[in-house]
Scaffold this motif. Structure first.
Motif, PDB file in Angstrom:
ATOM      1  N   ASP A 116       7.101  -2.637 -18.867  1.00 31.97           N
ATOM      2  CA  ASP A 116       6.156  -3.635 -19.363  1.00 31.97           C
ATOM      3  C   ASP A 116       5.109  -2.870 -20.165  1.00 31.97           C
ATOM      4  N   PRO A 117       5.019  -3.128 -21.466  1.00 30.02           N
ATOM      5  CA  PRO A 117       4.071  -2.367 -22.293  1.00 30.02           C
ATOM      6  C   PRO A 117       2.622  -2.533 -21.831  1.00 30.02           C
ATOM      7  N   ASP A 118       2.347  -3.595 -21.079  1.00 29.68           N
ATOM      8  CA  ASP A 118       0.976  -3.804 -20.584  1.00 29.68           C
ATOM      9  C   ASP A 118       0.651  -2.937 -19.372  1.00 29.68           C
ATOM     10  N   LEU A 119       1.705  -2.421 -18.705  1.00 30.46           N
ATOM     11  CA  LEU A 119       1.469  -1.650 -17.479  1.00 30.46           C
ATOM     12  C   LEU A 119       1.122  -0.199 -17.801  1.00 30.46           C
ATOM     13  N   PRO A 120       0.143   0.376 -17.087  1.00 26.20           N
ATOM     14  CA  PRO A 120      -0.075   1.819 -17.224  1.00 26.20           C
ATOM     15  C   PRO A 120       1.070   2.564 -16.533  1.00 26.20           C
TER      16      PRO A 120
ATOM     17  N   TRP B 161      10.688   3.132 -21.328  1.00 27.16           N
ATOM     18  CA  TRP B 161       9.390   3.699 -20.926  1.00 27.16           C
ATOM     19  C   TRP B 161       8.961   4.857 -21.830  1.00 27.16           C
TER      20      TRP B 161
ATOM     21  N   SER C 245       7.155   4.634 -26.690  1.00 27.73           N
ATOM     22  CA  SER C 245       5.872   4.822 -27.379  1.00 27.73           C
ATOM     23  C   SER C 245       5.277   6.199 -27.119  1.00 27.73           C
TER      24      SER C 245
END
Ligand SMILES: Cc1cc2nc3c(=O)[nH]c(=O)nc-3n(C[C@H](O)[C@H](O)[C@H](O)COP(=O)(O)O)c2cc1C
Length: 167
Positions: free
Chosen positions: A43-47, A86, A89
């Motif tokens: 999830d791109p929003d998760l750290p 993961w 990016s």
């Protein structure tokens, strides 16, 4: 570092990675990463949590990555694709020597799809370092490892080329 796209017990792909580690024991130090199944859904929003951080570190620290995977439903197994997502990016695969072996019943669709993914994230040399092994279960034996002569030659050739791409 080695990644198996199948996390099941008795996996042909895991066995193939073990066979490669055995074959290259004098020249390479291959560790099969066993944490793919513990990574959270991307999830791109998760750290990055602890597992993701450790996974990324292992790739960064590795001289190269060898991936062995089956094809599921003409695609890349979700567990493996999830792990790779993961890294997109943060670019862990960029410039990293990477070999891709698809060992499956057929495997051609998943192989092409993963090759495309690895190319777009700039894995080094992956186009030349790719091997498709169809009917893999008849060529890799749980006890004996690689039992098919042609497969053995192809794997050895792939590993020779892989070693040449290591910095
Ligand atoms: C859910 C599922 C879907 C599969 N779909 C494909 C497929 O599309 N193409 C293929 O070649 N093999 C497919 N297979 C068969 C796998 O290639 C075979 O089970 C292989 O041995 C799995 O690799 P492993 O032994 O490393 O787990 C599928 C297997 C499962 C469990």
């Amino acid at each position: 570092m080695a990644l198996s796209g199948s996390i099941r017990k008795g996996s042909t792909n895991h066995r193939l990675l073990q066979a490669i580690a055995e074959l290259t024991a004098e020249t390479l130090d291959i560790t099969i990463y066993d944490g793919l199944g513990s990574l959270p859904h991307f999830d791109p929003d998760l750290p990055d949590g602890e597992e993701v951080t450790a996974f990324k570190r292992r790739i960064r620290e590795a001289d190269g990555v060898i991936i062995c995977t089956p094809e599921y439903a003409h695609g890349v197994p979700g567990t493996l694709k999830n792990a790779i997502d993961w890294t997109v990016s943060s670019c862990e695969f960029s410039g990293k020597p990477t070999a891709l072996i698809t060992a499956s019943t057929d495997g051609r669709y998943g192989h092409q799809a993963l090759l495309e993914t690895l190319k777009v994230i700039e894995a080094k040399g992956v186009e030349q370092l790719s091997l498709l092994i169809p009917f893999a279960r008849t060529k890799v034996d749980k006890a004996a490892g690689i039992t098919d002569g042609k497969t053995m030659s192809a794997v050895q050739e792939l590993i020779r080329e892989f070693v040449k791409t290591l910095d």
